[in-house]
Design a protein around this motif. Structure first.
Motif, short mmCIF file in Angstrom:
data_model
loop_
_atom_site.label_atom_id
_atom_site.label_comp_id
_atom_site.label_asym_id
_atom_site.label_seq_id
_atom_site.Cartn_x
_atom_site.Cartn_y
_atom_site.Cartn_z
N ASP A 148 -44.66 -33.59 -16.08
CA ASP A 148 -43.72 -32.44 -16.35
C ASP A 148 -42.19 -32.26 -15.29
OD1 ASP A 148 -42.92 -29.66 -15.09
OD2 ASP A 148 -43.84 -29.77 -13.46
N PHE A 149 -41.60 -33.46 -16.57
CA PHE A 149 -40.23 -34.08 -16.59
C PHE A 149 -39.28 -33.93 -17.09
CE2 PHE A 149 -36.55 -36.58 -17.28
CZ PHE A 149 -35.74 -37.13 -16.15
N TYR A 150 -38.31 -32.61 -16.66
CA TYR A 150 -37.64 -32.28 -17.71
C TYR A 150 -35.58 -32.71 -16.64
CZ TYR A 150 -38.03 -28.34 -14.40
OH TYR A 150 -38.12 -27.79 -12.57
N ASP A 151 -34.69 -32.07 -17.02
CA ASP A 151 -33.12 -31.86 -16.61
C ASP A 151 -33.22 -31.81 -15.14
OD1 ASP A 151 -33.48 -29.41 -16.90
OD2 ASP A 151 -31.99 -29.46 -18.22
N GLY A 152 -34.45 -30.28 -14.59
CA GLY A 152 -34.59 -30.13 -13.28
C GLY A 152 -35.28 -31.16 -12.39
N SER A 153 -36.24 -31.97 -12.50
CA SER A 153 -35.89 -33.30 -11.99
C SER A 153 -35.10 -34.25 -12.00
CB SER A 153 -37.12 -34.12 -12.89
OG SER A 153 -38.23 -32.90 -13.42
N LEU A 154 -33.78 -33.54 -11.42
CA LEU A 154 -32.30 -34.86 -11.53
C LEU A 154 -31.57 -34.01 -10.63
CD1 LEU A 154 -32.06 -35.50 -14.79
CD2 LEU A 154 -33.04 -37.78 -12.94
N ILE A 155 -31.31 -34.26 -9.94
CA ILE A 155 -30.14 -33.98 -8.64
C ILE A 155 -29.14 -35.51 -8.81
CG2 ILE A 155 -29.50 -34.26 -6.45
CD1 ILE A 155 -32.96 -33.26 -5.86
N TYR A 156 -27.88 -34.03 -9.29
CA TYR A 156 -26.22 -35.26 -9.25
C TYR A 156 -26.06 -35.09 -8.05
CZ TYR A 156 -23.17 -38.44 -11.63
OH TYR A 156 -22.31 -39.18 -11.80
N ASP A 157 -24.84 -35.90 -7.76
CA ASP A 157 -24.28 -35.95 -6.61
C ASP A 157 -23.62 -36.77 -6.61
OD1 ASP A 157 -22.58 -36.88 -4.37
OD2 ASP A 157 -24.01 -37.64 -3.28
N PHE A 158 -22.27 -35.25 -7.25
CA PHE A 158 -21.04 -35.47 -7.57
C PHE A 158 -20.26 -36.98 -7.12
CE2 PHE A 158 -22.78 -32.60 -10.50
CZ PHE A 158 -22.45 -32.74 -11.90
N ALA A 159 -19.54 -36.45 -5.70
CA ALA A 159 -18.93 -36.86 -5.10
C ALA A 159 -19.48 -38.77 -4.70
CB ALA A 159 -19.21 -36.98 -3.34
N ASN A 160 -20.30 -39.02 -4.83
CA ASN A 160 -20.92 -40.23 -4.78
C ASN A 160 -21.66 -41.03 -6.82
OD1 ASN A 160 -20.65 -41.16 -2.01
ND2 ASN A 160 -22.40 -39.12 -2.58
N ARG A 161 -20.91 -40.41 -6.86
CA ARG A 161 -21.77 -40.40 -9.14
C ARG A 161 -23.34 -41.28 -8.90
NH1 ARG A 161 -17.65 -41.09 -12.51
NH2 ARG A 161 -18.56 -42.01 -13.85
N ARG A 162 -24.04 -40.09 -8.13
CA ARG A 162 -25.23 -40.45 -7.81
C ARG A 162 -26.66 -39.93 -8.35
NH1 ARG A 162 -27.98 -43.36 -2.00
NH2 ARG A 162 -30.13 -42.75 -2.57
N ILE A 163 -27.50 -39.49 -9.34
CA ILE A 163 -28.59 -38.97 -9.55
C ILE A 163 -29.90 -39.77 -8.62
CG2 ILE A 163 -29.04 -40.92 -11.85
CD1 ILE A 163 -29.02 -37.52 -13.21
N THR A 164 -30.52 -38.72 -8.66
CA THR A 164 -31.97 -38.70 -7.65
C THR A 164 -33.05 -38.23 -9.10
OG1 THR A 164 -30.60 -39.11 -5.73
CG2 THR A 164 -32.60 -38.39 -5.82
N LEU A 165 -33.82 -38.93 -8.83
CA LEU A 165 -35.01 -38.57 -9.99
C LEU A 165 -36.63 -37.62 -9.03
CD1 LEU A 165 -36.99 -38.51 -12.47
CD2 LEU A 165 -37.59 -40.74 -11.84
N CYS A 166 -36.13 -36.87 -8.78
CA CYS A 166 -36.92 -35.65 -8.09
C CYS A 166 -38.12 -35.17 -8.59
CB CYS A 166 -36.12 -34.82 -6.78
SG CYS A 166 -35.31 -33.78 -8.03
N ASP A 167 -39.79 -34.53 -7.78
CA ASP A 167 -40.32 -33.75 -8.25
C ASP A 167 -40.86 -34.69 -9.40
OD1 ASP A 167 -41.98 -31.42 -8.52
OD2 ASP A 167 -40.50 -30.87 -10.09
N CYS A 168 -41.97 -35.86 -8.61
CA CYS A 168 -42.60 -36.74 -9.57
C CYS A 168 -44.01 -36.91 -9.15
CB CYS A 168 -41.97 -38.39 -9.76
SG CYS A 168 -40.55 -38.14 -9.85
N ASP A 169 -44.35 -35.45 -8.84
CA ASP A 169 -46.00 -35.68 -8.02
C ASP A 169 -46.59 -35.13 -9.05
OD1 ASP A 169 -43.95 -32.52 -8.26
OD2 ASP A 169 -45.76 -31.82 -7.43
N SER A 170 -46.59 -35.03 -10.62
CA SER A 170 -47.10 -34.62 -11.45
C SER A 170 -47.34 -36.47 -12.51
CB SER A 170 -47.06 -33.57 -12.48
OG SER A 170 -47.17 -32.47 -12.01
N TYR A 171 -46.55 -37.22 -12.01
CA TYR A 171 -46.54 -38.65 -12.53
C TYR A 171 -47.93 -39.35 -13.01
CZ TYR A 171 -41.80 -38.88 -14.12
OH TYR A 171 -40.44 -38.38 -13.84
N HIS A 172 -48.34 -39.54 -13.64
CA HIS A 172 -49.82 -39.88 -14.01
C HIS A 172 -50.09 -41.29 -14.03
CE1 HIS A 172 -54.10 -40.52 -14.76
NE2 HIS A 172 -54.85 -38.95 -14.44
N ARG A 173 -51.02 -41.90 -13.29
CA ARG A 173 -51.22 -43.74 -13.07
C ARG A 173 -52.29 -43.34 -14.39
NH1 ARG A 173 -49.67 -48.12 -9.77
NH2 ARG A 173 -50.75 -49.42 -10.26
N GLY A 174 -51.92 -44.08 -15.59
CA GLY A 174 -52.67 -44.88 -16.42
C GLY A 174 -51.76 -43.79 -17.73
#
Length: 163
Positions: A24-50
């Protein structure tokens, strides 16, 4: 855009070395802080181990980023699935969301990496996220190992991965 993609791909390469498959990763899983030029990966609760078997049929996610196996009950979901999703992200960030060369604004090497990542059959894709990232890195002109503030000991749902 290249730096943002590079950090996203590098984060997923690191997660994959710790056994995680993006779900369930897509572009909506990203937050971009334009002022600080920083991207944050979020909404990773569906990532699966293995790797695992798709028991749902159509899995959760944005259709335009989902690999064919995410629609097929009984299919294996593994790093090759993550590779497909990252390739589709590249098609969105560097193109118009299609796999059309005329619409793609990247280099030929970047286009080739995207096309390999987005093959319909998992066996025809890069076998690991790391191999995809290694193909992407020289094509992007950015060095590997540039990720900041990442703690590989945390499960992806424990906190946002700051890139």
């Amino acid at each position: 855009v290249l730096t943002a993609l590079h950090h996203i791909f590098e984060a997923h390469a690191i997660l994959a070395t710790h056994g995680y498959v993006a779900v369930d990763f897509y572009d909506g899983s990203l937050i971009y802080d334009f002022a600080n030029r920083r991207i944050t990966l979020c909404d990773c609760d569906s990532y699966h181990r293995g790797s695992f078997t798709n028991e749902m049929g159509r899995m959760f996610g944005s259709t335009r980023y989902m690999a064919p196996e995410e629609f097929e009950r009984g299919a294996t979901i593994d790093q090759r699935t993550t590779v497909f999703t990252l390739g589709r992200l590249m098609s969105t960030f560097l193109g118009d969301g299609t796999l059309s060369r005329p619409m793609f604004r990247g280099t030929d090497a970047q286009f080739d990496a995207m096309m390999c990542a987005c093959q319909e059959r998992p066996d025809d894709r890069f076998g690991t996220v790391s191999s995809f990232f290694k193909a992407w890195s020289p094509a992007s002109g950015l060095a590997q190992g540039s990720l900041r503030q990442y703690d590989p000991n945390l499960h992806p749902t424990d906190r946002q991965a700051d890139l």
